[in-house]
Design a protein around this motif. Sequence first.
Motif, PDB file in Angstrom:
ATOM      1  N   THR A 354       0.829  -1.213   0.000  1.00 42.90           N
ATOM      2  CA  THR A 354       0.000   0.000   0.000  1.00 42.90           C
ATOM      3  C   THR A 354       0.862   1.261   0.000  1.00 42.90           C
ATOM      4  O   THR A 354       0.393   2.324   0.404  1.00 42.90           O
ATOM      5  N   GLY A 418      -6.505  -3.939  -5.858  1.00 45.47           N
ATOM      6  CA  GLY A 418      -5.716  -3.793  -4.643  1.00 45.47           C
ATOM      7  C   GLY A 418      -4.653  -4.870  -4.552  1.00 45.47           C
ATOM      8  O   GLY A 418      -4.406  -5.617  -5.506  1.00 45.47           O
ATOM      9  N   ASP A 423      -9.212  -6.124  -1.446  1.00 47.72           N
ATOM     10  CA  ASP A 423      -8.806  -4.810  -0.942  1.00 47.72           C
ATOM     11  C   ASP A 423      -9.466  -3.699  -1.757  1.00 47.72           C
ATOM     12  O   ASP A 423      -9.836  -3.891  -2.921  1.00 47.72           O
ATOM     13  N   PRO A 425      -8.242  -0.205  -3.006  1.00 52.63           N
ATOM     14  CA  PRO A 425      -7.082   0.694  -3.070  1.00 52.63           C
ATOM     15  C   PRO A 425      -7.442   2.171  -3.080  1.00 52.63           C
ATOM     16  O   PRO A 425      -6.597   3.007  -2.768  1.00 52.63           O
ATOM     17  N   THR A 428      -6.559   3.890   0.135  1.00 49.70           N
ATOM     18  CA  THR A 428      -5.163   4.152   0.517  1.00 49.70           C
ATOM     19  C   THR A 428      -4.396   4.940  -0.538  1.00 49.70           C
ATOM     20  O   THR A 428      -3.462   5.661  -0.205  1.00 49.70           O
TER      21      THR A 428
END
Length: 614
Positions: A354, A418, A423, A425, A428
């Motif tokens: 990340t 992600g 996830d 993204p 983040t």
Amino acid sequence: MNAPDWHPTSPLYAGNAAYLEQFGDDALAPWLTQPLPGTAAGSDAAQVAVLRLINAYRYLGVRQADLDPLRRFEPPPTPELDPAHYGLTEADLTREFETGSLFGVERTTLGNILQRLNNAYCGHVGVEYMHITDVARKRWLQERIESAQGRFGVSIDLKKQLLKRLTDAETLEKFLHTRHVGQKRFSLEGGESLIPLLDQVIARCARHGAKEIVMGMAHRGRINVLANIMGCSLESLYEEPLNGYPDSPLSGDVKYHKGFSSDIATPYGPVHLALAFNPSHLEIVHPVVRGSVRARQDRRGDVLGYEVVPVILHGDAALSGQGVVMESLNMSQTRGFRNGGAIHIVINNQIGFTTSDPRDVRSTLYCTDVAKMVEAPVLHVNGDDPEAVAFAVQTAVDFRYTFHKNCFIDLVCYRRHGHNEQDEPLATQPLMYRRIQAHPSTRVLYAQRLVDESVLSQSQVDDLVDVCRERLEHGESLSSPILSDFKATYGMDWGRFKHGDPGEVPTAISASRLDFLGERITTLQHEIELHSRVQKVLDDRRRMRAGELPVDWGYAENLAYASLLDVGYNVRVSGQDSAKKPCWHSSTAMPRLIPTRWWYGRRSSVISPTGRRW
């Protein structure tokens, strides 16, 4: 003058570091402004400036190369690439100059020189090679890069093949995304050019005579590689139980850790492919692949590495972050571990888990800077240009086969989803992922390019997707033809190990044969004077054979090696101090004491913290 008074005034005093750094330029400045005999001062200064400019592009042109498909950042200012930095003016653009060692033209205008340099070094391929000390290697790369001029000479057939492989990669990911919703697969989307890249690596190595290619990689894109390159069926990947079959001694593993091997057909003959298993330790597979390749080369007598080639895939963050990379590269050119150079491929999606800001990821400009420790050239390539990718592959493989050295391809791409498919993204990396959401895929961009060039029609492009989807629906492979009836020269049948206990293997040796081997390893083949401590070891072992002394570990160890050599097994012992062990009782000069047609070798290795830990 005494020493305390003299040191602060000395040019070598630490406080004068700025002076020392400037000294080189100051020393050269008067020479650079002096005219050569028989020339005008102004003309000669301009000529020298042009040559310095050409050299600057070879060093720094990569910083202005168009490498990032997302174009998130403007290239940093590089004044050394500006003619004005060397005192050249616009009036000089139409003047003709000698080009020195620039390939392709001996004399031309400054404007044309700049155009050629930009085409060669600032396009979709950026090259770092001026850190190499060997002139022959540098000149070889200069000729390849400067002669191409950013025009990669891709044939119509290769253009179609590149698009087909991109279509295979993208369609597979979309198929899995809808067929196996929510399952982790660590998608290759955004880096689909990896599939045509590997396809070209295999074909190019086969053209040079490769018979085996051993690959290692982390989890990112592994399922796509297994299906599209290795020929592994999706059914075996997604239907096999996570913990292995009940009647198997194997425990099983997640699908993105699995290895596979197959034999594929190429225009230059069959090639055996092996993808090493790799748990979630990313770069730890690097030395595993090198060791496997070296063993295969030794078995074939492939001293220079023509027949067995290592291909090692890295992630950008892991490459710069894990120490095992440096350790493996450090071993890569040593006598006991070299294997003719590896093809290194970096799936550089510009984000480590990340973290997408380079200032937080590493302390070097590029993730590949570790390659410079072994003077490996680095070809950075824009992943959205498959033709540039193919050129990078051809250059890297040809370099490896010409000089038997490592070469790196930095595939600059992005990660569409992600870290895994569960996830989000945008939470983040919102700025980066807004760009990604608006960015067309590599397949879409390249397909439109071929339509614009009249290589294919839009209907033909759509047919490629439909055919690929249909094959996936029917469970068919998208890879090159898999050879089911091909028997590799050094193929192994692992069937008896797959299910249940393979049974006991007889390893006993008769007392008479052991006595014979004991005599052989304690008898000198030539009259030589041994070191006193070595002579004592030999005398003690003769007494052990006669039953006058108890057998120690060192004598037993060497009898074990001798028994293996006696029945035709090659023996290799490697590791720190293995040629001269720190314990004298384990030392041996067996290669000189046993005449045998089988191979025995001891190699001391470098100190490897990873080797000790693992």
